[in-house]
Design a protein around this motif. Sequence first.
Motif, PDB file in Angstrom:
ATOM      1  N   PRO A   3      26.792 -14.628   5.480  1.00 33.19           N
ATOM      2  CA  PRO A   3      26.645 -14.184   6.539  1.00 33.19           C
ATOM      3  C   PRO A   3      26.087 -14.680   7.932  1.00 33.19           C
ATOM      4  N   SER A   4      26.504 -13.985   9.156  1.00 32.11           N
ATOM      5  CA  SER A   4      26.061 -14.998  10.322  1.00 32.11           C
ATOM      6  C   SER A   4      24.617 -14.855  10.460  1.00 32.11           C
ATOM      7  N   LEU A   5      24.223 -15.913  11.457  1.00 28.18           N
ATOM      8  CA  LEU A   5      22.709 -15.689  11.531  1.00 28.18           C
ATOM      9  C   LEU A   5      22.216 -14.580  12.447  1.00 28.18           C
ATOM     10  N   GLY A   6      23.157 -14.220  13.425  1.00 27.89           N
ATOM     11  CA  GLY A   6      23.042 -13.028  13.980  1.00 27.89           C
ATOM     12  C   GLY A   6      22.786 -11.968  13.306  1.00 27.89           C
ATOM     13  N   PHE A   7      23.784 -11.872  12.220  1.00 31.54           N
ATOM     14  CA  PHE A   7      23.736 -10.609  11.265  1.00 31.54           C
ATOM     15  C   PHE A   7      22.305 -10.634  10.609  1.00 31.54           C
ATOM     16  N   LEU A   8      21.864 -11.559  10.319  1.00 30.49           N
ATOM     17  CA  LEU A   8      20.721 -11.748   9.488  1.00 30.49           C
ATOM     18  C   LEU A   8      19.619 -11.497  10.232  1.00 30.49           C
ATOM     19  N   THR A   9      19.490 -11.824  11.203  1.00 23.44           N
ATOM     20  CA  THR A   9      18.607 -11.623  12.307  1.00 23.44           C
ATOM     21  C   THR A   9      18.274 -10.015  12.619  1.00 23.44           C
ATOM     22  N   SER A  10      19.526  -9.631  12.939  1.00 27.06           N
ATOM     23  CA  SER A  10      19.421  -8.026  13.180  1.00 27.06           C
ATOM     24  C   SER A  10      18.981  -7.550  11.982  1.00 27.06           C
ATOM     25  N   MET A  11      19.353  -7.665  10.874  1.00 28.39           N
ATOM     26  CA  MET A  11      19.038  -7.087   9.593  1.00 28.39           C
ATOM     27  C   MET A  11      17.692  -7.076   9.343  1.00 28.39           C
ATOM     28  N   LEU A  12      16.981  -8.214   9.505  1.00 26.74           N
ATOM     29  CA  LEU A  12      15.495  -8.556   9.326  1.00 26.74           C
ATOM     30  C   LEU A  12      14.841  -7.814  10.421  1.00 26.74           C
ATOM     31  N   THR A  13      15.341  -7.734  11.665  1.00 23.72           N
ATOM     32  CA  THR A  13      14.472  -6.877  12.608  1.00 23.72           C
ATOM     33  C   THR A  13      14.417  -5.416  12.286  1.00 23.72           C
ATOM     34  N   GLY A  14      15.747  -5.056  11.726  1.00 22.63           N
ATOM     35  CA  GLY A  14      16.033  -3.662  11.354  1.00 22.63           C
ATOM     36  C   GLY A  14      14.873  -3.414  10.341  1.00 22.63           C
ATOM     37  N   LEU A  15      14.762  -4.204   8.993  1.00 25.57           N
ATOM     38  CA  LEU A  15      13.912  -3.838   7.973  1.00 25.57           C
ATOM     39  C   LEU A  15      12.528  -3.906   8.428  1.00 25.57           C
ATOM     40  N   MET A  16      12.232  -4.765   9.526  1.00 28.02           N
ATOM     41  CA  MET A  16      10.778  -5.027  10.041  1.00 28.02           C
ATOM     42  C   MET A  16      10.424  -3.618  10.650  1.00 28.02           C
ATOM     43  N   ALA A  17      11.524  -3.281  11.410  1.00 22.20           N
ATOM     44  CA  ALA A  17      11.254  -2.057  12.186  1.00 22.20           C
ATOM     45  C   ALA A  17      10.845  -0.860  11.356  1.00 22.20           C
ATOM     46  N   LYS A  18      11.885  -0.834  10.345  1.00 19.84           N
ATOM     47  CA  LYS A  18      11.431   0.345   9.111  1.00 19.84           C
ATOM     48  C   LYS A  18      10.034   0.229   8.652  1.00 19.84           C
ATOM     49  N   ALA A  19       9.781  -0.929   7.849  1.00 19.97           N
ATOM     50  CA  ALA A  19       8.458  -1.063   7.456  1.00 19.97           C
ATOM     51  C   ALA A  19       7.423  -0.879   8.342  1.00 19.97           C
ATOM     52  N   GLY A  20       7.593  -1.125   9.792  1.00 20.36           N
ATOM     53  CA  GLY A  20       6.709  -0.981  10.528  1.00 20.36           C
ATOM     54  C   GLY A  20       6.497   0.639  10.908  1.00 20.36           C
ATOM     55  N   ILE A  21       7.479   1.250  10.753  1.00 21.43           N
ATOM     56  CA  ILE A  21       7.313   2.964  10.829  1.00 21.43           C
ATOM     57  C   ILE A  21       6.754   3.386   9.560  1.00 21.43           C
ATOM     58  N   VAL A  22       7.054   2.850   8.645  1.00 26.00           N
ATOM     59  CA  VAL A  22       6.437   3.221   7.489  1.00 26.00           C
ATOM     60  C   VAL A  22       4.861   3.125   7.405  1.00 26.00           C
ATOM     61  N   GLN A  23       4.496   2.031   7.829  1.00 25.49           N
ATOM     62  CA  GLN A  23       2.998   1.673   7.958  1.00 25.49           C
ATOM     63  C   GLN A  23       2.366   2.547   9.192  1.00 25.49           C
ATOM     64  N   LEU A  24       2.961   2.872  10.262  1.00 28.35           N
ATOM     65  CA  LEU A  24       2.616   3.762  11.156  1.00 28.35           C
ATOM     66  C   LEU A  24       2.479   5.265  10.640  1.00 28.35           C
ATOM     67  N   THR A  25       3.490   5.494   9.780  1.00 29.59           N
ATOM     68  CA  THR A  25       3.348   6.795   9.414  1.00 29.59           C
ATOM     69  C   THR A  25       2.103   6.946   8.465  1.00 29.59           C
ATOM     70  N   LYS A  26       2.103   5.991   7.497  1.00 24.78           N
ATOM     71  CA  LYS A  26       1.044   6.026   6.466  1.00 24.78           C
ATOM     72  C   LYS A  26      -0.124   6.059   7.007  1.00 24.78           C
TER      73      LYS A  26
END
Lengths: 145, 98
Positions: A3-26
Motif C-alpha cells: 500500500p502507498s505511503l499516503g495510505f499508511l500514514t492516514s491509517m496510522l493517523t486514524g489509529l492514533m486518533a482512535k487510541a487517543g479518543i479511547v484514552q481521553l474517554t478512559k
Amino acid sequence: MLPSLGFLTSMLTGLMAKAGIVQLTKHGYMPQSTYVKAALKALEEDDLDEAIRSYQLAVKKWRPSQRTEIAAEIIASAITVRIAKLQNRVDELEGVINPKRFSRQFWRNLLPKNREALEAMREEQRGFQEAIDVLAKMKDKLNEA
Amino acid sequence: MSKIIKTTTAGGVGFLAGLLLERGLESLTGLDFVDGLFAVSGSILAALSVNKELVKAASRNIEQMFGKDPLEITESEWRQFKELNPKTAEWLEKALKI
C-alpha cells in the motif's frame, strides 16, 4: 503490491486518533453527558459496576452538575431496591431456618427428611447476605465519588 | 518515514494545543468548554438524550420500588419516592411539568 505511503500514514493517523479518543474517554476527558449516559445505559443492563465506574468518570474531571447528582441518586436508589429485595428473602429464609421455638416449623425442621432442604436454604441465605454486603460496598463507593 | 513522523508530530502538537486552549478557556470562563462546544455545534441533542435516559432510569426505579407502572402510583407512593430521591423527584416534576 504494497500500500502507498499516503495510505499508511492516514491509517496510522486514524489509529492514533482512535487510541487517543479511547484514552481521553478512559481518563474522563469526554463531555460529562457521555459518562452520565453510559452510567444510565449500564444501569439499564443491570451492570452496577460499570454504572458506578462511568459515574465516577463523570465527576472525575468535571464539576458535579444537577445531572450527575440525579444519576447518583438513581444508581443509589437502584442499589437500595436490590438490597431491600435481597433482605426480604433473607428474612423469609430466616423464618424457616430459625423458627420460633415449638412452632410448627420448629418441629418440621427436626425431621431428618428436611435436613438437606434446610442446608440448601442456609447456603442460599449466606449467598444473599454476601450479595447484600457487596451492594452496600458499591453504595459506599458511589457516595465516596 | 519522515512523512509519518511529521504527520504524527503535527497531530500531537495539534492535540496538545487544543487541550491547552480548552483548559485555558475553561479556567478563564469557568465554563465546561467541551460541553459548551458540543451544545453550540448542535449536539444539544445529546444532552436531551441524557435527559430522556434520566427519565427512563427514574421510571424504572419507581417500577422496581412499587411494582407498578409510574403512571399508576398513588400520591402517597410518589411522596415516599420523593422522600427517598428528593433531587430526582424535583427534577422529574420540572421535566414532566407535574
